[in-house]
Design a protein around this motif. Structure first.
Motif, PDB file in Angstrom:
ATOM      1  N   VAL A  49       0.382  -1.129   0.217  1.00  0.00           N
ATOM      2  CA  VAL A  49      -0.260   0.020  -0.251  1.00  0.00           C
ATOM      3  C   VAL A  49       0.854   0.941   0.020  1.00  0.00           C
ATOM      4  O   VAL A  49       0.346   2.068  -0.968  1.00  0.00           O
ATOM      5  CB  VAL A  49      -1.392   0.105   1.523  1.00  0.00           C
ATOM      6  N   HIS A  50       2.059   1.134   0.887  1.00  0.00           N
ATOM      7  CA  HIS A  50       3.105   2.492   0.771  1.00  0.00           C
ATOM      8  C   HIS A  50       3.764   2.659  -0.332  1.00  0.00           C
ATOM      9  O   HIS A  50       3.585   3.734  -1.011  1.00  0.00           O
ATOM     10  CB  HIS A  50       4.225   2.478   1.933  1.00  0.00           C
ATOM     11  N   LEU A  51       4.030   1.801  -0.997  1.00  0.00           N
ATOM     12  CA  LEU A  51       4.301   2.309  -2.180  1.00  0.00           C
ATOM     13  C   LEU A  51       3.553   2.296  -3.152  1.00  0.00           C
ATOM     14  O   LEU A  51       4.277   3.091  -4.298  1.00  0.00           O
ATOM     15  CB  LEU A  51       5.249   0.428  -2.803  1.00  0.00           C
ATOM     16  N   TYR A  73      -7.482   0.713  -0.662  1.00  0.00           N
ATOM     17  CA  TYR A  73      -6.420   1.461  -0.129  1.00  0.00           C
ATOM     18  C   TYR A  73      -6.354   2.653  -0.128  1.00  0.00           C
ATOM     19  O   TYR A  73      -6.372   3.811  -0.458  1.00  0.00           O
ATOM     20  CB  TYR A  73      -5.428   0.456   0.518  1.00  0.00           C
ATOM     21  N   LEU A  74      -5.996   2.418  -1.648  1.00  0.00           N
ATOM     22  CA  LEU A  74      -5.524   3.575  -2.775  1.00  0.00           C
ATOM     23  C   LEU A  74      -6.647   4.678  -3.397  1.00  0.00           C
ATOM     24  O   LEU A  74      -6.795   5.565  -2.628  1.00  0.00           O
ATOM     25  CB  LEU A  74      -4.599   3.268  -4.033  1.00  0.00           C
ATOM     26  N   VAL A 153      -3.876   8.869   9.534  1.00  0.00           N
ATOM     27  CA  VAL A 153      -5.093   8.267   8.338  1.00  0.00           C
ATOM     28  C   VAL A 153      -5.039   6.882   8.109  1.00  0.00           C
ATOM     29  O   VAL A 153      -3.835   6.201   8.132  1.00  0.00           O
ATOM     30  CB  VAL A 153      -4.348   8.879   6.788  1.00  0.00           C
ATOM     31  N   TYR A 154      -6.271   5.832   8.794  1.00  0.00           N
ATOM     32  CA  TYR A 154      -6.276   5.547   8.514  1.00  0.00           C
ATOM     33  C   TYR A 154      -6.811   4.468   7.307  1.00  0.00           C
ATOM     34  O   TYR A 154      -8.360   5.228   6.805  1.00  0.00           O
ATOM     35  CB  TYR A 154      -7.020   4.529   9.770  1.00  0.00           C
ATOM     36  N   GLY A 159     -12.405   0.858   0.842  1.00  0.00           N
ATOM     37  CA  GLY A 159     -12.383   2.046  -0.062  1.00  0.00           C
ATOM     38  C   GLY A 159     -12.677   3.554   0.839  1.00  0.00           C
ATOM     39  O   GLY A 159     -12.644   4.272   0.869  1.00  0.00           O
ATOM     40  N   SER A 160     -13.077   3.419   1.585  1.00  0.00           N
ATOM     41  CA  SER A 160     -12.885   4.335   2.742  1.00  0.00           C
ATOM     42  C   SER A 160     -12.107   4.697   3.645  1.00  0.00           C
ATOM     43  O   SER A 160     -10.594   3.765   4.281  1.00  0.00           O
ATOM     44  CB  SER A 160     -14.834   4.104   3.835  1.00  0.00           C
TER      45      SER A 160
END
Length: 193
Positions: A49-51, A73-74, A153-154, A159-160
């Motif tokens: 996700v971070h990438l 997540y994006l 930020v969670y 998608g939320s």
């Protein structure tokens, strides 16, 4: 060797050639982070996700390469940016605090909601934990911006997102005390915890 070097393979920070502890290493060594609930699957998902978010924010993301698992997540991150007006100033820029002897890498710094006060953001794919406030406090201290607005930020798999501001005045003092105790233990007891 002068300055700060981050060894990504070992996840180690070297300052002037000497290894110094990271924010999360200090939090774990002092018993603030309880790692028994973390899984390899969660760690891997978080890395992916971070990438993806990094590539997105740098304008280098080929969205066709985003897996179905990472896509929500994006989507949540894009929704967060749209709804808050977040303007990113720095992406994962490592720092070192020479005076206190620690290093870290905030996920993002920037401006939010039209406010030009610096915001320090940490992006999470898990549930809120009390120590997240100390993590963002450490980043604010290490950046020399103790008055920065601090947020987690969670991002959620549907998608939320959930945005939590860490406002407690004692977070900064708690971090300063924690890093001081950690360094005292290293100096006089030769151990991290």
């Amino acid at each position: 060797m002068n300055g700060l070097v981050f060894d990504a393979e070992r996840h180690a920070y070297l300052l002037d050639g000497r290894e110094i502890p990271s924010v999360t290493q200090i939090l774990a060594a002092e018993g603030i982070i309880q790692g028994q609930w973390y899984t390899e699957e969660g760690r891997t998902r978080g890395e992916h996700v971070h990438l993806a978010l990094r590539y997105h924010d740098e304008g280098r993301l080929d969205e066709a390469t985003v897996s179905d698992e990472i896509r929500p997540y994006l989507d949540a991150w894009q929704r967060f940016i749209s709804e808050t007006g977040f303007i990113c100033l720095q992406i994962e820029q490592p720092f070192a605090d020479r005076n206190l002897g620690f290093a870290g890498t905030p996920d993002r710094t920037g401006w939010m909601d039209g406010d030009r006060t610096l915001s320090v953001l940490d992006i999470k794919t898990g549930s809120p934990e009390p120590w997240h406030a100390l993590q963002t406090a450490a980043y604010a201290v290490g950046l020399g911006k103790r008055t920065a607005r601090r947020w987690s930020v969670y991002l959620k798999p549907n998608g939320s997102y959930r945005l939590v501001q860490h406002r407690a005045n004692d977070d900064i003092n708690a971090w300063l005390g924690l890093v001081s105790v950690h360094n005292w233990k290293l100096k006089y007891m030769g151990r991290k915890s």
